[in-house]
Design an enzyme around this catalytic site. Structure first.
Site, PDB file in Angstrom:
ATOM      1  N   GLU A  90      36.411  26.767  75.686  1.00  0.00           N
ATOM      2  CA  GLU A  90      37.126  25.877  76.586  1.00  0.00           C
ATOM      3  C   GLU A  90      36.967  26.346  78.024  1.00  0.00           C
ATOM      4  O   GLU A  90      36.782  27.533  78.284  1.00  0.00           O
ATOM      5  CB  GLU A  90      38.620  25.849  76.226  1.00  0.00           C
ATOM      6  CG  GLU A  90      38.851  25.246  74.852  1.00  0.00           C
ATOM      7  CD  GLU A  90      40.311  24.972  74.522  1.00  0.00           C
ATOM      8  OE1 GLU A  90      40.602  23.843  74.128  1.00  0.00           O
ATOM      9  OE2 GLU A  90      41.151  25.879  74.667  1.00  0.00           O
ATOM     10  N   CYS A 103      38.356  27.838  85.622  1.00  0.00           N
ATOM     11  CA  CYS A 103      38.558  29.006  84.765  1.00  0.00           C
ATOM     12  C   CYS A 103      37.574  28.871  83.605  1.00  0.00           C
ATOM     13  O   CYS A 103      37.655  27.911  82.831  1.00  0.00           O
ATOM     14  CB  CYS A 103      40.005  29.013  84.273  1.00  0.00           C
ATOM     15  SG  CYS A 103      40.344  30.336  83.123  1.00  0.00           S
ATOM     16  N   CYS A 110      37.499  36.475  71.117  1.00  0.00           N
ATOM     17  CA  CYS A 110      37.560  37.752  71.838  1.00  0.00           C
ATOM     18  C   CYS A 110      37.854  38.865  70.847  1.00  0.00           C
ATOM     19  O   CYS A 110      38.622  38.682  69.903  1.00  0.00           O
ATOM     20  CB  CYS A 110      38.648  37.718  72.908  1.00  0.00           C
ATOM     21  SG  CYS A 110      38.690  39.231  73.906  1.00  0.00           S
ATOM     22  N   CYS A 114      44.506  41.228  72.012  1.00  0.00           N
ATOM     23  CA  CYS A 114      45.803  41.306  72.701  1.00  0.00           C
ATOM     24  C   CYS A 114      46.775  40.379  71.971  1.00  0.00           C
ATOM     25  O   CYS A 114      46.429  39.223  71.677  1.00  0.00           O
ATOM     26  CB  CYS A 114      45.665  40.913  74.165  1.00  0.00           C
ATOM     27  SG  CYS A 114      44.393  41.894  74.987  1.00  0.00           S
ATOM     28  N   CYS A 117      47.814  36.735  73.205  1.00  0.00           N
ATOM     29  CA  CYS A 117      46.755  35.852  73.691  1.00  0.00           C
ATOM     30  C   CYS A 117      46.158  35.044  72.533  1.00  0.00           C
ATOM     31  O   CYS A 117      45.727  35.610  71.520  1.00  0.00           O
ATOM     32  CB  CYS A 117      45.663  36.701  74.350  1.00  0.00           C
ATOM     33  SG  CYS A 117      44.185  35.764  74.751  1.00  0.00           S
ATOM     34  N   GLY A 160      37.607  35.149  76.120  1.00  0.00           N
ATOM     35  CA  GLY A 160      36.714  36.310  76.054  1.00  0.00           C
ATOM     36  C   GLY A 160      36.947  37.353  77.119  1.00  0.00           C
ATOM     37  O   GLY A 160      37.649  37.133  78.095  1.00  0.00           O
ATOM     38  N   GLU A 161      36.346  38.524  76.875  1.00  0.00           N
ATOM     39  CA  GLU A 161      36.463  39.658  77.786  1.00  0.00           C
ATOM     40  C   GLU A 161      35.122  39.792  78.533  1.00  0.00           C
ATOM     41  O   GLU A 161      34.108  40.199  77.942  1.00  0.00           O
ATOM     42  CB  GLU A 161      36.794  40.921  76.961  1.00  0.00           C
ATOM     43  CG  GLU A 161      36.620  42.234  77.672  1.00  0.00           C
ATOM     44  CD  GLU A 161      37.300  42.332  79.038  1.00  0.00           C
ATOM     45  OE1 GLU A 161      38.443  41.861  79.201  1.00  0.00           O
ATOM     46  OE2 GLU A 161      36.668  42.866  79.957  1.00  0.00           O
ATOM     47  N   SER A 192      38.338  38.965  85.498  1.00  0.00           N
ATOM     48  CA  SER A 192      39.515  39.635  84.959  1.00  0.00           C
ATOM     49  C   SER A 192      39.092  40.429  83.724  1.00  0.00           C
ATOM     50  O   SER A 192      38.402  39.908  82.852  1.00  0.00           O
ATOM     51  CB  SER A 192      40.558  38.584  84.573  1.00  0.00           C
ATOM     52  OG  SER A 192      41.617  39.176  83.873  1.00  0.00           O
ATOM     53  N   SER A 215      44.055  43.434  83.712  1.00  0.00           N
ATOM     54  CA  SER A 215      45.237  43.046  82.934  1.00  0.00           C
ATOM     55  C   SER A 215      45.991  44.310  82.538  1.00  0.00           C
ATOM     56  O   SER A 215      45.549  45.046  81.657  1.00  0.00           O
ATOM     57  CB  SER A 215      44.802  42.284  81.682  1.00  0.00           C
ATOM     58  OG  SER A 215      44.111  41.122  82.070  1.00  0.00           O
ATOM     59  N   LEU A 216      47.120  44.537  83.185  1.00  0.00           N
ATOM     60  CA  LEU A 216      47.838  45.788  82.935  1.00  0.00           C
ATOM     61  C   LEU A 216      49.019  45.546  81.991  1.00  0.00           C
ATOM     62  O   LEU A 216      49.098  46.131  80.926  1.00  0.00           O
ATOM     63  CB  LEU A 216      48.277  46.382  84.284  1.00  0.00           C
ATOM     64  CG  LEU A 216      48.527  47.876  84.297  1.00  0.00           C
ATOM     65  CD1 LEU A 216      47.311  48.656  83.832  1.00  0.00           C
ATOM     66  CD2 LEU A 216      48.941  48.333  85.685  1.00  0.00           C
ATOM     67  N   HIS A 217      49.962  44.736  82.403  1.00  0.00           N
ATOM     68  CA  HIS A 217      51.068  44.241  81.572  1.00  0.00           C
ATOM     69  C   HIS A 217      52.126  45.279  81.181  1.00  0.00           C
ATOM     70  O   HIS A 217      53.178  44.904  80.651  1.00  0.00           O
ATOM     71  CB  HIS A 217      50.584  43.540  80.296  1.00  0.00           C
ATOM     72  CG  HIS A 217      49.615  42.432  80.540  1.00  0.00           C
ATOM     73  ND1 HIS A 217      49.892  41.346  81.345  1.00  0.00           N
ATOM     74  CD2 HIS A 217      48.340  42.243  80.106  1.00  0.00           C
ATOM     75  CE1 HIS A 217      48.847  40.541  81.369  1.00  0.00           C
ATOM     76  NE2 HIS A 217      47.884  41.057  80.650  1.00  0.00           N
ATOM     77  N   ASN A 291      52.893  32.688  78.712  1.00  0.00           N
ATOM     78  CA  ASN A 291      52.699  31.351  78.144  1.00  0.00           C
ATOM     79  C   ASN A 291      52.850  31.453  76.627  1.00  0.00           C
ATOM     80  O   ASN A 291      52.387  32.423  76.025  1.00  0.00           O
ATOM     81  CB  ASN A 291      51.298  30.824  78.479  1.00  0.00           C
ATOM     82  CG  ASN A 291      51.156  30.534  79.962  1.00  0.00           C
ATOM     83  OD1 ASN A 291      52.058  29.974  80.571  1.00  0.00           O
ATOM     84  ND2 ASN A 291      50.047  30.944  80.536  1.00  0.00           N
ATOM     85  N   CYS A 334      46.984  30.584  81.033  1.00  0.00           N
ATOM     86  CA  CYS A 334      46.379  31.879  80.694  1.00  0.00           C
ATOM     87  C   CYS A 334      46.724  32.248  79.269  1.00  0.00           C
ATOM     88  O   CYS A 334      47.871  32.153  78.857  1.00  0.00           O
ATOM     89  CB  CYS A 334      46.969  32.992  81.556  1.00  0.00           C
ATOM     90  SG  CYS A 334      46.530  32.858  83.253  1.00  0.00           S
TER      91      CYS A 334
HETATM   92  N1  SAH Z   1      39.833  39.017  78.836  1.00  0.00           N
HETATM   93  C1  SAH Z   1      40.204  39.039  80.199  1.00  0.00           C
HETATM   94  C2  SAH Z   1      40.253  37.676  80.829  1.00  0.00           C
HETATM   95  C3  SAH Z   1      40.833  36.532  80.043  1.00  0.00           C
HETATM   96  S1  SAH Z   1      42.545  36.477  79.856  1.00  0.00           S
HETATM   97  C4  SAH Z   1      41.526  39.755  80.362  1.00  0.00           C
HETATM   98  O1  SAH Z   1      42.229  39.951  79.385  1.00  0.00           O
HETATM   99  O2  SAH Z   1      41.827  40.137  81.492  1.00  0.00           O
HETATM  100  C5  SAH Z   1      43.181  36.093  81.474  1.00  0.00           C
HETATM  101  C6  SAH Z   1      44.586  36.643  81.721  1.00  0.00           C
HETATM  102  O3  SAH Z   1      45.554  35.980  80.907  1.00  0.00           O
HETATM  103  C7  SAH Z   1      44.715  38.125  81.394  1.00  0.00           C
HETATM  104  O4  SAH Z   1      45.419  38.781  82.408  1.00  0.00           O
HETATM  105  C8  SAH Z   1      45.521  38.093  80.128  1.00  0.00           C
HETATM  106  O5  SAH Z   1      46.180  39.300  79.880  1.00  0.00           O
HETATM  107  C9  SAH Z   1      46.435  36.948  80.392  1.00  0.00           C
HETATM  108  N2  SAH Z   1      47.109  36.409  79.211  1.00  0.00           N
HETATM  109  C10 SAH Z   1      46.706  36.448  77.930  1.00  0.00           C
HETATM  110  N3  SAH Z   1      47.599  35.821  77.140  1.00  0.00           N
HETATM  111  C11 SAH Z   1      48.585  35.369  77.946  1.00  0.00           C
HETATM  112  C12 SAH Z   1      49.786  34.616  77.725  1.00  0.00           C
HETATM  113  N4  SAH Z   1      50.129  34.209  76.524  1.00  0.00           N
HETATM  114  N5  SAH Z   1      50.552  34.331  78.799  1.00  0.00           N
HETATM  115  C13 SAH Z   1      50.189  34.724  80.045  1.00  0.00           C
HETATM  116  N6  SAH Z   1      49.081  35.417  80.318  1.00  0.00           N
HETATM  117  C14 SAH Z   1      48.283  35.743  79.277  1.00  0.00           C
HETATM  118 FE1  SF4 Z   2      40.653  38.978  75.062  1.00  0.00          FE
HETATM  119 FE2  SF4 Z   2      41.724  38.834  77.513  1.00  0.00          FE
HETATM  120 FE3  SF4 Z   2      42.815  37.528  75.444  1.00  0.00          FE
HETATM  121 FE4  SF4 Z   2      42.959  40.190  75.556  1.00  0.00          FE
HETATM  122  S1  SF4 Z   2      43.905  38.732  76.981  1.00  0.00           S
HETATM  123  S2  SF4 Z   2      42.443  38.996  73.743  1.00  0.00           S
HETATM  124  S3  SF4 Z   2      41.011  40.682  76.436  1.00  0.00           S
HETATM  125  S4  SF4 Z   2      40.845  37.142  76.316  1.00  0.00           S
END
Ligand code: SAH
Ligand code: SF4
Length: 341
Positions: A90, A103, A110, A114, A117, A160-161, A192, A215-217, A291, A334
Site C-alpha cells: 500500500e 508515504c 515486515c 513490532c 504495527c 516494511g523496514e 524512517s 522509531s524509538l517509542h 493508531n 502509521c
Molecule cells: N519500518 C520503519 C518505517 C515504517 S513504520 C519504522 O518502523 O520506522 C512508520 C512509523 O509508524 C514508525 O515510527 C512506526 O514505529 C510507527 N508505527 C507503527 N505502528 C504504529 C501504530 N499502530 N500507531 C502509530 N505509529 C505506528
Molecule cells: Fe516493520 Fe516499521 Fe512496522 Fe516495525 S513499525 S513492524 S519496523 S514497518
C-alpha cells in the site's frame, strides 16, 4: 523486465543492444520521469516499431492498483497495489495545505515484528525491487500531474523496514533524485528506521541529504523490547550512539518517532527519561497518538496526556511536535498498512 527497475545506464545499454541510437534512452527516460507516461504507446517521439517492441518486451505495469480508498475528508488516499507475483503493498497520499506527502512501502510485509504495527503483525513477504518503490511514486505523480499539482515530500514510512532493504531503497531514491529524470530533491525524502545500527552508520557515512527518523517509542530497554523485538539485537544505547555518529557525520538533525500509548509511554516520567537520553543530541521528537491495529490491545493517548508529554519534553529542552492523525477511517495511518484485499 520492469521498466522502473532500469537505471539510465542499463536503459541506454538495452537500446544499444536493440540496435537503437542511444538518444532513445534519453527520450524514454524523459517520457517516464518528466511526462509520467505509463504505457509505451504514449511516447510521441518514439517510432512505432520501437514502441511496439517496448510493449512486447518491457513490463510497464509492475505494480497494479487494485483498490483505492479516500478518507471522508478527501485529504488522504490509500492505494493497494498487486505485485506481479501476487503480493500486495500500500501507498498513501496525504494532502495538507500546499503539501502533497507520499508515504511509500519498501517491502511487502515486515520482518521486524513490532507489536503495535499491522505490517509487523502480518510478517515478512519479500523485499520490493527499486522499480517497485519508484513505481509507487510515479503512480501518484501521474495523478497529481493531471491536477496541475506535484508530490512535495516522500516519506519511506509505509510497509516494511527500509534499512532491511537498504540497496533497493537507496537505488530507488537515487533514481527519483536524478536531475535528468524526476529530479526529486534529496532533502524532501525522509527515511524512517526501527533502528538497524549498522545501516544507520552506513547511511551516515554516505552523507546523504535525505532526512532520517528513528522509531524509538521507549526510553528503557525493557519497555522498548516488549514492543520492538529488534531492541534485543540493537539496544537503545547502541541506537543512540549510531544517531550521534549520524549527526556528527552529517550535521543534520535527527527525528525520533514516538507512538503515544495510553499509560505505557505517554507519562511525564517517560518524557523525562527520554530527555535525559537525548540530551545534547541535535534532534526533535515526533509524537503521534497510537493508531489502532487488530493485533494490539494498547490504546491511543488522550489529547491532554499528549500535551503533557510534549510539555515535559520541552521543559527539558527537547523540541517535540505532536503529529496529527490522518486517514484513520481508511486505515491509512502509521502502522496500519496491511496487504489484505
Ligand atoms: N519500518 C520503519 C518505517 C515504517 S513504520 C519504522 O518502523 O520506522 C512508520 C512509523 O509508524 C514508525 O515510527 C512506526 O514505529 C510507527 N508505527 C507503527 N505502528 C504504529 C501504530 N499502530 N500507531 C502509530 N505509529 C505506528
Ligand atoms: Fe516493520 Fe516499521 Fe512496522 Fe516495525 S513499525 S513492524 S519496523 S514497518
Amino acid at each position: 523486465m520492469f521498466i522502473y527497475d532500469l537505471d539510465f545506464v542499463s536503459l541506454t545499454g538495452l537500446m544499444t543492444s536493440w540496435g537503437e541510437p542511444s538518444f532513445r534512452a534519453k527520450q524514454i527516460w524523459q517520457g517516464l520521469y518528466q511526462h509520467f507516461y505509463s504505457s509505451p504507446l504514449q511516447f510521441p517521439n518514439i517510432p512505432k516499431p520501437l514502441r511496439e517492441r517496448m510493449a512486447n518486451e518491457l513490463d510497464f505495469v509492475g505494480i497494479e492498483p487494485v483498490r483505492i480508498l479516500d478518507s471522508s475528508d478527501q485529504q488522504t488516499r490509500k492505494t493497494l497495489f498487486r505485485l506481479q507475483d501476487g503480493h500486495f503493498i500500500e501507498a498513501v497520499l496525504m494532502r495538507y495545505d500546499k503539501r502533497r506527502t507520499l508515504c511509500i512501502s519498501t517491502q511487502a510485509g515486515c520482518a521486524m515484528g513490532c507489536v503495535f504495527c499491522a505490517t509487523g503483525q502480518m510478517g515478512f513477504k519479500r523485499h520490493l525491487s527499486s522499480g517497485e518503490i519508484v513505481a509507487q511514486v510515479m503512480y501518484y505523480a501521474r495523478i497529481l500531474h493531471q491536477e496541475d499539482s506535484s508530490v512535495t515530500n516522500i516519506v519511506l514510512m509505509g510497509m516494511g523496514e527500509p534499512f532491511h532493504n537498504y540497496e533497493n531503497t537507496m537505488t530507488a531514491i537515487d533514481r527519483l533524485n536524478d536531475a535528468d529524470g524526476y529530479n526529486f530533491g534529496a532533502r524532501r525524502f525522509t527515511i524512517s528506521t526501527v533502528g538497524l545500527v549498522p545501516q544507520i552508520r552506513r547511511f551516515a557515512d554516505e552523507k546523504r541529504q535525505v532526512n532520517l527518523a528513528i522509531s524509538l517509542h521507549a526510553a528503557e530497554d525493557g519497555l522498548r523490547q516488549s514492543m520492538l523485538p529488534v531492541n534485543k539485537k540493537y539496544n537503545i544505547d547502541e541506537v543512540l550512539d549510531a544517531c550521534r555518529y549520524y549527526v556528527n557525520q552529517t550535521g543534520r538533525r535527527i527525528t525520533f518517532e514516538w507512538a503515544l500509548i495510553n499509560g505505557v509511554n505517554d507519562t511525564p516520567e517517560e518524557a523525562r527519561k527520554l530527555a535525559v537520553r537525548l540530551k545534547g543530541l541535535l534532534c526533535h521528537v515526533n509524537a503521534i497518538p497510537l493508531n489502532p491495529t487488530q493485533g494490539y490491545k494498547g490504546q491511543a493517548t488522550t489529547r491532554e496526556r499528549a500535551q503533557r508529554f510534549k510539555e515535559s519534553l520541552e521543559q527539558a529542552g527537547i523540541p517535540c511536535t505532536i503529529r496529527m492523525r490522518r486517514g484513520i477511517d481508511i486505515q491509512a495511518g502509521c502502522g496500519q498498512l496491511v496487504s489484505l484485499v
